[in-house]
Each structure stands twice: as structure tokens, then as C-alpha cells.
Design a protein around this motif. Structure first.
Motif, PDB file in Angstrom:
ATOM      1  N   LEU A 298     -44.706  -7.302   7.770  1.00 11.92           N
ATOM      2  CA  LEU A 298     -43.674  -7.453   8.793  1.00 11.92           C
ATOM      3  C   LEU A 298     -43.582  -8.928   9.186  1.00 11.92           C
ATOM      4  O   LEU A 298     -44.598  -9.553   9.503  1.00 11.92           O
ATOM      5  CB  LEU A 298     -44.067  -6.594  10.005  1.00 11.92           C
TER       6      LEU A 298
ATOM      7  N   LEU B  82     -36.037  -8.938  12.227  1.00  6.47           N
ATOM      8  CA  LEU B  82     -37.319  -8.812  11.519  1.00  6.47           C
ATOM      9  C   LEU B  82     -37.055  -8.630  10.031  1.00  6.47           C
ATOM     10  O   LEU B  82     -35.965  -8.208   9.630  1.00  6.47           O
ATOM     11  CB  LEU B  82     -38.073  -7.567  12.009  1.00  6.47           C
TER      12      LEU B  82
ATOM     13  N   LEU C 181     -38.808  -6.532   6.897  1.00  6.17           N
ATOM     14  CA  LEU C 181     -39.795  -5.535   6.466  1.00  6.17           C
ATOM     15  C   LEU C 181     -39.902  -5.622   4.944  1.00  6.17           C
ATOM     16  O   LEU C 181     -38.912  -5.382   4.254  1.00  6.17           O
ATOM     17  CB  LEU C 181     -39.314  -4.131   6.817  1.00  6.17           C
TER      18      LEU C 181
ATOM     19  N   HIS D   7     -31.802   0.416  12.447  1.00  6.29           N
ATOM     20  CA  HIS D   7     -32.054  -1.022  12.606  1.00  6.29           C
ATOM     21  C   HIS D   7     -31.664  -1.854  11.381  1.00  6.29           C
ATOM     22  O   HIS D   7     -31.767  -3.086  11.435  1.00  6.29           O
ATOM     23  CB  HIS D   7     -33.504  -1.268  13.001  1.00  6.29           C
TER      24      HIS D   7
ATOM     25  N   ARG E 187     -32.777  -5.191  12.809  1.00  5.79           N
ATOM     26  CA  ARG E 187     -32.665  -5.591  14.216  1.00  5.79           C
ATOM     27  C   ARG E 187     -33.996  -5.359  14.913  1.00  5.79           C
ATOM     28  O   ARG E 187     -34.632  -4.316  14.729  1.00  5.79           O
ATOM     29  CB  ARG E 187     -31.599  -4.746  14.915  1.00  5.79           C
TER      30      ARG E 187
ATOM     31  N   LEU F  62     -36.151  -4.190  17.848  1.00  9.31           N
ATOM     32  CA  LEU F  62     -36.004  -3.164  18.887  1.00  9.31           C
ATOM     33  C   LEU F  62     -37.213  -3.193  19.816  1.00  9.31           C
ATOM     34  O   LEU F  62     -38.264  -3.754  19.473  1.00  9.31           O
ATOM     35  CB  LEU F  62     -35.925  -1.771  18.245  1.00  9.31           C
TER      36      LEU F  62
ATOM     37  N   MET G 269     -39.782  -0.786  20.576  1.00 10.46           N
ATOM     38  CA  MET G 269     -40.179   0.480  19.946  1.00 10.46           C
ATOM     39  C   MET G 269     -40.695   1.475  20.985  1.00 10.46           C
ATOM     40  O   MET G 269     -41.407   1.098  21.927  1.00 10.46           O
ATOM     41  CB  MET G 269     -41.246   0.245  18.874  1.00 10.46           C
TER      42      MET G 269
ATOM     43  N   GLU H 118     -39.986   6.382  13.441  1.00 10.74           N
ATOM     44  CA  GLU H 118     -40.258   5.486  14.562  1.00 10.74           C
ATOM     45  C   GLU H 118     -38.908   5.020  15.084  1.00 10.74           C
ATOM     46  O   GLU H 118     -38.084   4.531  14.315  1.00 10.74           O
ATOM     47  CB  GLU H 118     -41.129   4.309  14.119  1.00 10.74           C
TER      48      GLU H 118
ATOM     49  N   ASP I 193     -38.173   1.337  11.485  1.00  6.02           N
ATOM     50  CA  ASP I 193     -39.184   1.557  10.457  1.00  6.02           C
ATOM     51  C   ASP I 193     -38.533   1.952   9.124  1.00  6.02           C
ATOM     52  O   ASP I 193     -37.540   1.372   8.723  1.00  6.02           O
ATOM     53  CB  ASP I 193     -40.173   2.620  10.956  1.00  6.02           C
TER      54      ASP I 193
HETATM   55  C1  Q0N Z   1     -42.004  -2.649  14.603  1.00 10.76           C
HETATM   56  N1  Q0N Z   1     -43.757  -1.544  13.836  1.00 10.76           N
HETATM   57  C2  Q0N Z   1     -44.661  -0.529  13.354  1.00 10.76           C
HETATM   58  C3  Q0N Z   1     -43.841  -2.558   9.149  1.00 10.76           C
HETATM   59  C4  Q0N Z   1     -43.574  -1.449  10.142  1.00 10.76           C
HETATM   60  N2  Q0N Z   1     -37.049  -2.830  14.342  1.00 10.76           N
HETATM   61  C5  Q0N Z   1     -38.237  -3.110  14.905  1.00 10.76           C
HETATM   62  N3  Q0N Z   1     -38.244  -3.866  16.036  1.00 10.76           N
HETATM   63  C6  Q0N Z   1     -39.391  -4.170  16.635  1.00 10.76           C
HETATM   64  N4  Q0N Z   1     -40.575  -3.787  16.163  1.00 10.76           N
HETATM   65  C7  Q0N Z   1     -40.665  -3.038  15.035  1.00 10.76           C
HETATM   66  C8  Q0N Z   1     -39.482  -2.677  14.367  1.00 10.76           C
HETATM   67  C9  Q0N Z   1     -39.516  -1.878  13.180  1.00 10.76           C
HETATM   68  N5  Q0N Z   1     -39.567  -1.250  12.243  1.00 10.76           N
HETATM   69  C10 Q0N Z   1     -42.434  -1.473  14.062  1.00 10.76           C
HETATM   70  N6  Q0N Z   1     -44.194  -2.726  14.226  1.00 10.76           N
HETATM   71  C11 Q0N Z   1     -43.143  -3.422  14.704  1.00 10.76           C
HETATM   72  C12 Q0N Z   1     -44.427  -0.155  11.925  1.00 10.76           C
HETATM   73  N7  Q0N Z   1     -44.731  -1.241  11.026  1.00 10.76           N
HETATM   74  C13 Q0N Z   1     -45.946  -1.041  10.276  1.00 10.76           C
HETATM   75  C14 Q0N Z   1     -46.171  -2.162   9.282  1.00 10.76           C
HETATM   76  O1  Q0N Z   1     -45.048  -2.356   8.440  1.00 10.76           O
END
Ligand code: Q0N
Length: 287
Positions: free
Chosen positions: A16, A24, A26, A68, A82, A84, A86, A190, A203
Motif C-alpha cells: 500500500l 492510494l 494498491l 474506491h 480514493r 477513505l 475506513m 472493507e 480494498d
Molecule cells: C486502507 N487498509 C487495509 C492493502 C489493503 N481506500 C482506502 N483508503 C484508506 N485506507 C485504506 C484504503 C483501502 N483499501 C485499507 N489499509 C488502508 C487493507 N490493506 C491491507 C494491505 O494491502
């Protein structure tokens, strides 16, 4: 031209990054985990399969709940998303009785506060899908909670929207997959809240890493089901005497090739797009 990305963290098999305050990245690696351990051998293209599938489902379900996804990069393994806020719970939807759901049912007759009919068998399809939320325990493991607790943690109105969104996407995906010979037994979502206060799916969506995929042709309640994607790896690991603690064993070439083929088969069945076409032009899954 290139942008800088700040590494924010690693999941077992994904990375991430922050692109800026709003976005972000991913990135799905080719790492594979089994029995909760990441193996030292990669499965080539696994990250592209999972990213392509996630992007496909995001595009297919955007009218059920906004998500997202901003864009799918040309590498086929990275999603710009985007940022978020969470929700503090994972929203698991179960259509079949397996894993911790089966364990809890055997012990108590219920799963996360849902009282189920007596006499259900392992892997049996439930009368209707149930939502079984979970939180990340301090150990890093998931802790099942009931929906009342999830509503307290998220706010009742937000949780109600999130659970209906999760059920809607699961029902859509489960039906779509069933017509193509794959049982989606359960799946984890998520969700978060965007700058406008809307509940948004984050996610990954309906991938074999976030779900239990079973081959429909050998489905039979009353026993555990083989995993559509990971069964070769699990079966081979069982032949090695490995004690299932890290580090796991290196996989032989034929197990890597067979497992890669299963991931690609799942991709092609679900998207009806040849995987080679995805590699040539990832955007095709968004059409
Ligand atoms: C977020 N995680 C846990 C990547 C995913 N759109 C978002 N905005 C803010 N935070 C997150 C997201 C998303 N998706 C989600 N951590 C941050 C899941 N992770 C685990 C590791 O790999």
C-alpha cells in the motif's frame, strides 16, 4: 513523467502506497500464502489476476455501491484508489457454512449472533447469506463479532448501509460465479466513508484471496471443499511434513505452474476475457 509514492505498509501479499492526500496505490504481488504463511515461491501473474478480477467486480458493481477505484494501471497489478476513512470492521458475507462459521455453528448453533437451523452440514449452503463482521485482534488475527457490536463500532446508520452494500455485491458475485462453475462460499469486504460522507467499497472485491472459491463440479456438502485456487499448493504442502510455521517450503515448478493455471482459469471463467488479452490491455476488464 512519474509520481513519487510513499510506502505506507505491507499486507501478506499486497503493498500500500500513498500517492497524495487523496489517493492510494494498491499493488498486488505474486506472493501466495497458505495455512497463514507466505511461501518463498511466487506464482507468476497471481497479482495481475487478483487486480484484474477486483477491477472487473468494481466496474460491474458500481451501481450497487460506489467504490474506491480511480484507475487501473497499465502494469495490470496496481489500482489507484480514493483515500477513505475506513470502517473499523471487516464485513464478511457467508452464503455457505465453512471455516470459523462452521466451527462456531458446531459449538453454539449460531454464527456471529445469527441462529441457524439445526442439522446443517459442513459447507452447506445457508437458507440466505448472513453478515458476520470481524475486527482485527491485537494478534493480527480476525475476531468475529456480532452485528450489534459492529453497529456500535461503526455507527448504526453507517453499518446498516455497509451491510446492505456487502450483501448486494455478494449476491451479485455469487450468482455470476455460480453460472460459471465457481461457488463463492464467503467473502470479506472493507468499506469506508469518502469526503462527502458516503459509504464506499474499498480494498479488493471478490478475489480468491478475500473469498473462498470452490469448484462447483465437485461441490458436495458434508465435508470441507477443495479451494479453487490453492488446493494444489495445500495438497503438496501436506506431502512434505511441513509443520505450517514460517518459513514455508519452496514450491516445485509443476505446483507453481498448476496453481498459476488455476488462478488464470478463475479469471477467465469469471470475466469471460482471455488472460492474454488482459495482459495486453488491462483496461478491458472495466468495459
Ligand atoms: C486502507 N487498509 C487495509 C492493502 C489493503 N481506500 C482506502 N483508503 C484508506 N485506507 C485504506 C484504503 C483501502 N483499501 C485499507 N489499509 C488502508 C487493507 N490493506 C491491507 C494491505 O494491502
Amino acid at each position: 513523467m512519474s509520481e513519487t509514492a510513499t510506502h505506507l505498509g505491507s499486507g501478506k501479499v499486497r503493498e500500500l502506497y500513498a500517492l497524495d492526500d487523496e489517493r492510494l496505490l494498491l499493488v498486488a504481488s505474486d506472493r501466495i500464502s497458505t495455512f497463514d504463511v507466505v511461501l518463498p515461491t511466487a506464482i507468476p501473474d497471481k497479482g495481475r489476476v487478483l487486480t484484474g478480477l477486483s477491477a472487473f467486480w468494481f466496474a460491474q458493481t458500481k451501481d450497487i455501491v460506489p467504490n474506491h477505484l480511480i484507475s487501473l494501471r497499465a502494469d495490470g497489478r496496481s489500482l489507484e484508489c480514493r483515500r477513505l476513512e475506513m470502517l473499523p470492521v471487516e464485513v464478511v458475507v457467508r452464503g455457505y457454512l465453512s471455516g470459523s462459521g462452521w466451527k462456531d455453528y458446531c459449538l453454539t448453533g449460531s454464527v456471529c449472533g445469527h441462529t441457524l437451523p439445526a442439522g446443517l452440514r459442513e459447507s452447506e449452503r445457508l437458507p440466505e447469506p448472513i453478515v458476520t463482521p470481524a475486527t482485527k485482534a491485537t494478534t493480527g488475527h480476525d475476531l468475529n463479532i456480532d452485528e450489534e457490536e459492529a453497529a456500535r463500532l461503526c455507527g448504526a446508520a453507517r453499518y446498516a448501509i455497509a451491510r446492505e452494500a456487502a450483501l448486494g455485491i455478494y449476491r451479485y458475485g455469487e450468482q455470476h460465479a455460480a453460472r460459471r462453475g465457481i461457488v463463492v462460499a464467503d467473502t470479506k469486504f472493507e468499506l469506508g466513508v469518502d469526503a462527502a460522507g458516503q459509504v464506499v467499497l474499498g480494498d479488493e472485491a471478490l478475489t480468491p484471496d478475500s473469498s473462498r472459491f470452490w469448484p462447483a463440479d465437485v461441490y458436495e456438502p458434508g465435508r470441507p471443499q477443495p479451494s479453487f485456487d490453492k488446493q494444489f499448493v495445500r495438497d503438496w504442502c501436506e506431502t512434505t511434513g511441513w509443520d505450517k510455521t514460517a518459513p514455508g517450503p519452496e514450491l516445485p515448478d509443476d505446483i507453481v505452474a498448476g496453481t498459476r493455471a488455476r488462478y488464470i482459469e478463475a479469471f477467465e471463467r469469471l470475466t469471460e476475457i482471455p488472460f492474454a488479452q488482459y495482459l495486453a490491455d488491462p483496461q478491458i476488464v472495466l468495459a
